[in-house]
Design a protein around this motif. Structure first.
Motif, PDB file in Angstrom:
ATOM      1  N   PHE A 135       0.838  -1.198   0.000  1.00  0.00           N
ATOM      2  CA  PHE A 135       0.000   0.000   0.000  1.00  0.00           C
ATOM      3  C   PHE A 135       0.877   1.254   0.000  1.00  0.00           C
ATOM      4  O   PHE A 135       0.598   2.226  -0.710  1.00  0.00           O
ATOM      5  N   LYS A 136       1.945   1.226   0.789  1.00  0.00           N
ATOM      6  CA  LYS A 136       2.843   2.382   0.851  1.00  0.00           C
ATOM      7  C   LYS A 136       3.581   2.577  -0.468  1.00  0.00           C
ATOM      8  O   LYS A 136       3.787   3.701  -0.922  1.00  0.00           O
ATOM      9  N   ARG A 137       4.011   1.449  -1.076  1.00  0.00           N
ATOM     10  CA  ARG A 137       4.727   1.549  -2.357  1.00  0.00           C
ATOM     11  C   ARG A 137       3.804   2.082  -3.458  1.00  0.00           C
ATOM     12  O   ARG A 137       4.215   2.909  -4.274  1.00  0.00           O
ATOM     13  N   THR A 138       2.561   1.578  -3.475  1.00  0.00           N
ATOM     14  CA  THR A 138       1.602   2.043  -4.483  1.00  0.00           C
ATOM     15  C   THR A 138       1.315   3.534  -4.323  1.00  0.00           C
ATOM     16  O   THR A 138       1.267   4.289  -5.298  1.00  0.00           O
ATOM     17  N   THR A 139       1.142   3.947  -3.069  1.00  0.00           N
ATOM     18  CA  THR A 139       0.913   5.368  -2.794  1.00  0.00           C
ATOM     19  C   THR A 139       2.119   6.198  -3.227  1.00  0.00           C
ATOM     20  O   THR A 139       1.973   7.288  -3.797  1.00  0.00           O
ATOM     21  N   GLY A 140       3.319   5.656  -2.966  1.00  0.00           N
ATOM     22  CA  GLY A 140       4.544   6.360  -3.379  1.00  0.00           C
ATOM     23  C   GLY A 140       4.603   6.532  -4.881  1.00  0.00           C
ATOM     24  O   GLY A 140       5.019   7.595  -5.371  1.00  0.00           O
ATOM     25  N   MET A 141       4.186   5.501  -5.641  1.00  0.00           N
ATOM     26  CA  MET A 141       4.167   5.601  -7.106  1.00  0.00           C
ATOM     27  C   MET A 141       3.188   6.678  -7.583  1.00  0.00           C
ATOM     28  O   MET A 141       3.517   7.503  -8.435  1.00  0.00           O
ATOM     29  N   ILE A 142       1.984   6.651  -6.998  1.00  0.00           N
ATOM     30  CA  ILE A 142       0.940   7.592  -7.435  1.00  0.00           C
ATOM     31  C   ILE A 142       1.390   9.037  -7.214  1.00  0.00           C
ATOM     32  O   ILE A 142       1.196   9.903  -8.074  1.00  0.00           O
ATOM     33  N   PHE A 143       2.030   9.278  -6.076  1.00  0.00           N
ATOM     34  CA  PHE A 143       2.459  10.641  -5.768  1.00  0.00           C
ATOM     35  C   PHE A 143       3.605  11.107  -6.666  1.00  0.00           C
ATOM     36  O   PHE A 143       3.893  12.299  -6.715  1.00  0.00           O
ATOM     37  N   GLN A 144       4.257  10.181  -7.357  1.00  0.00           N
ATOM     38  CA  GLN A 144       5.383  10.542  -8.222  1.00  0.00           C
ATOM     39  C   GLN A 144       4.976  10.779  -9.675  1.00  0.00           C
ATOM     40  O   GLN A 144       5.783  11.260 -10.467  1.00  0.00           O
ATOM     41  N   ILE A 145       3.730  10.432 -10.037  1.00  0.00           N
ATOM     42  CA  ILE A 145       3.283  10.615 -11.432  1.00  0.00           C
ATOM     43  C   ILE A 145       3.374  12.071 -11.890  1.00  0.00           C
ATOM     44  O   ILE A 145       3.883  12.350 -12.983  1.00  0.00           O
ATOM     45  N   PRO A 146       2.905  13.052 -11.081  1.00  0.00           N
ATOM     46  CA  PRO A 146       3.050  14.455 -11.527  1.00  0.00           C
ATOM     47  C   PRO A 146       4.496  14.844 -11.791  1.00  0.00           C
ATOM     48  O   PRO A 146       4.782  15.606 -12.727  1.00  0.00           O
ATOM     49  N   LYS A 147       5.408  14.309 -10.976  1.00  0.00           N
ATOM     50  CA  LYS A 147       6.823  14.621 -11.169  1.00  0.00           C
ATOM     51  C   LYS A 147       7.317  14.046 -12.494  1.00  0.00           C
ATOM     52  O   LYS A 147       8.078  14.693 -13.224  1.00  0.00           O
ATOM     53  N   GLY A 148       6.879  12.818 -12.821  1.00  0.00           N
ATOM     54  CA  GLY A 148       7.263  12.213 -14.096  1.00  0.00           C
ATOM     55  C   GLY A 148       6.777  13.031 -15.281  1.00  0.00           C
ATOM     56  O   GLY A 148       7.503  13.237 -16.259  1.00  0.00           O
ATOM     57  N   LEU A 149       5.529  13.523 -15.198  1.00  0.00           N
ATOM     58  CA  LEU A 149       4.985  14.354 -16.274  1.00  0.00           C
ATOM     59  C   LEU A 149       5.753  15.658 -16.420  1.00  0.00           C
ATOM     60  O   LEU A 149       6.020  16.125 -17.541  1.00  0.00           O
ATOM     61  N   CYS A 150       6.130  16.249 -15.289  1.00  0.00           N
ATOM     62  CA  CYS A 150       6.921  17.487 -15.330  1.00  0.00           C
ATOM     63  C   CYS A 150       8.275  17.244 -15.984  1.00  0.00           C
ATOM     64  O   CYS A 150       8.744  18.061 -16.787  1.00  0.00           O
ATOM     65  N   TYR A 151       8.916  16.126 -15.645  1.00  0.00           N
ATOM     66  CA  TYR A 151      10.202  15.794 -16.248  1.00  0.00           C
ATOM     67  C   TYR A 151      10.077  15.669 -17.770  1.00  0.00           C
ATOM     68  O   TYR A 151      10.931  16.151 -18.513  1.00  0.00           O
TER      69      TYR A 151
END
Length: 399
Positions: A135-151
């Motif tokens: 659950f923590k890993r999945t949440t960590g992935m979701i929170f990183q999606i905006p950063k990936g789009l910005c990159y």
């Protein structure tokens, strides 16, 4: 099948923060650092978009309103220098505007994060403390999606600037072949940077202009290069024939009575060479539409299509070579010295093969650039900013 290097870079840049979020799980402290990085990226993206937009509005277009007022208050010596060194606008002036906007946006986002986002993350971490690792890993992935789009956006903007500056012909080829990059350019970069050509003629070039040189006797094709002007009818002592999108230059610029009659009527509306030449430019740009179907056929080496002035005039459509041939035919009818020029044009994504014209103005004793294909994208009649999106000009013919 080998992946395009630009496409590979875009995919990896997007996946990197998401993979990192999965491996290191959700952490309020780490995420605050990531959000600070994200704030920098968002600030930079907003600064690039708005800085490029306002920079172009003030220093390149400045057609009306507040932009013209700002432009008129800039010292004339600076304006004269920028007019003669167009790339300085992209290389120095716009980056300065971007930096100033970046600092302001970053300060605003920092204040908002300290008041709202950071306290919320502390609450989320307390909630997740009783949950499992997945659950923590999945949440960590979701929170990183905006950063990936910005990159991805940052990389695309950087590549687009490199393409404008023509850093490498090899890079230009990779950019033209990358579908994700082209999609990002068409849907985000070109609209936000206010590219008129992109809005009005989104597929105007796409390398649909082809020059082929063949030996006159054997028919064997000879690959043209930058050291072989297209006007030569001999290559290393051998007789050759040059074809432009399937026809010779003489065939392409050939006129007929209908074209001549209209050209004379248009020319009679002008009192000098410049006005006559502009009347022809305006008529062709207004009445001829870009032929996307023909462009796709030429891209696939299908030359079973009509090309040249007569074809463009009768069908009221064509691609860059047809536009340029029709302009030659009309100019010659009015006894205006004219050239057909080949080179490269920037279509908002990459540099691709293109053709345009030059007209001799005896009153000023100089040749001026004219691009009827780009008519719907802005002013391309003797515009001092012509060199921004045209390069490597070679004279194919002069009349």
């Amino acid at each position: 099948m080998k992946m395009n290097p630009i496409t590979l870079i875009i995919v990896l840049v997007f996946l990197y923060p998401i993979l990192k979020g999965f491996l290191f799980k959700f952490s309020s402290r780490d995420l605050k650092c990531d959000i600070d990085d994200l704030s920098r990226n968002i600030s930079f993206i907003i600064a690039i978009i708005s800085g490029t937009y306002f920079g172009k509005k003030i220093f390149i277009q400045h057609d009306d309103g507040i932009y013209r007022n700002i432009y008129n208050h800039i010292p004339q010596q600076i304006l004269d220098y920028l007019e003669n060194n167009n790339l300085i606008i992209y290389a120095i002036v716009i980056p300065i505007i971007v930096f100033i906007i970046y600092r302001v946006i970053k300060l605003i986002l920092d204040l908002l994060n300290y008041v709202t986002t950071y306290p919320a993350l502390d609450s989320i971490e307390k909630f997740l403390s009783s949950k499992g690792n997945i659950f923590k890993r999945t949440t960590g992935m979701i929170f990183q999606i905006p950063k990936g789009l910005c990159y991805v956006l940052l990389v695309a903007f950087a590549l687009n600037i490199m393409s404008v500056l023509n850093v490498s012909s090899k890079l230009n080829g990779y950019l033209e072949g990358s579908k994700p990059y082209k999609s990002i350019c068409k849907s985000i970069i070109m609209p936000v940077t206010n590219s008129n050509i992109a809005k009005k003629l989104p597929n105007i070039l796409n390398n649909s202009f082809r020059i082929v040189i063949r030996e006159a006797d054997s028919g064997r094709q000879i690959e043209p290069n930058s050291d072989t002007p297209a006007t030569l009818n001999q290559t290393n002592g051998r007789k050759t024939v040059v074809y432009y999108n399937g026809v010779t230059l003489d065939q392409g610029v050939k006129s007929d009575p209908q074209i001549d009659k209209l050209a004379v009527a248009l020319g009679s509306e002008g009192t000098n060479t410049t006005e006559k030449a502009q009347m022809l430019y305006n008529w062709i740009g207004t009445n001829i539409s870009y032929d996307h179907d023909k462009a796709n056929k030429v891209l696939n080496n299908d030359f079973n299509v009509r090309s040249g002035a007569i074809s463009a005039f009768e069908t009221r459509k064509g691609i860059c070579f047809d536009y340029s041939c029709l302009y030659v035919a009309m100019a010659r009818t009015n006894n205006i010295k004219v050239r057909l020029v080949t080179g490269e044009g920037f279509n908002g994504i990459s540099w691709v093969s293109h053709a345009w014209n030059q007209v001799y103005i005896p009153e000023s004793g100089k040749w001026i650039n004219v691009d009827t294909t780009f008519y719907k994208g802005g002013n391309y009649f003797d515009n001092p900013r012509f060199s921004i999106d045209h390069k490597d000009a070679q004279i194919a013919g002069q009349w």
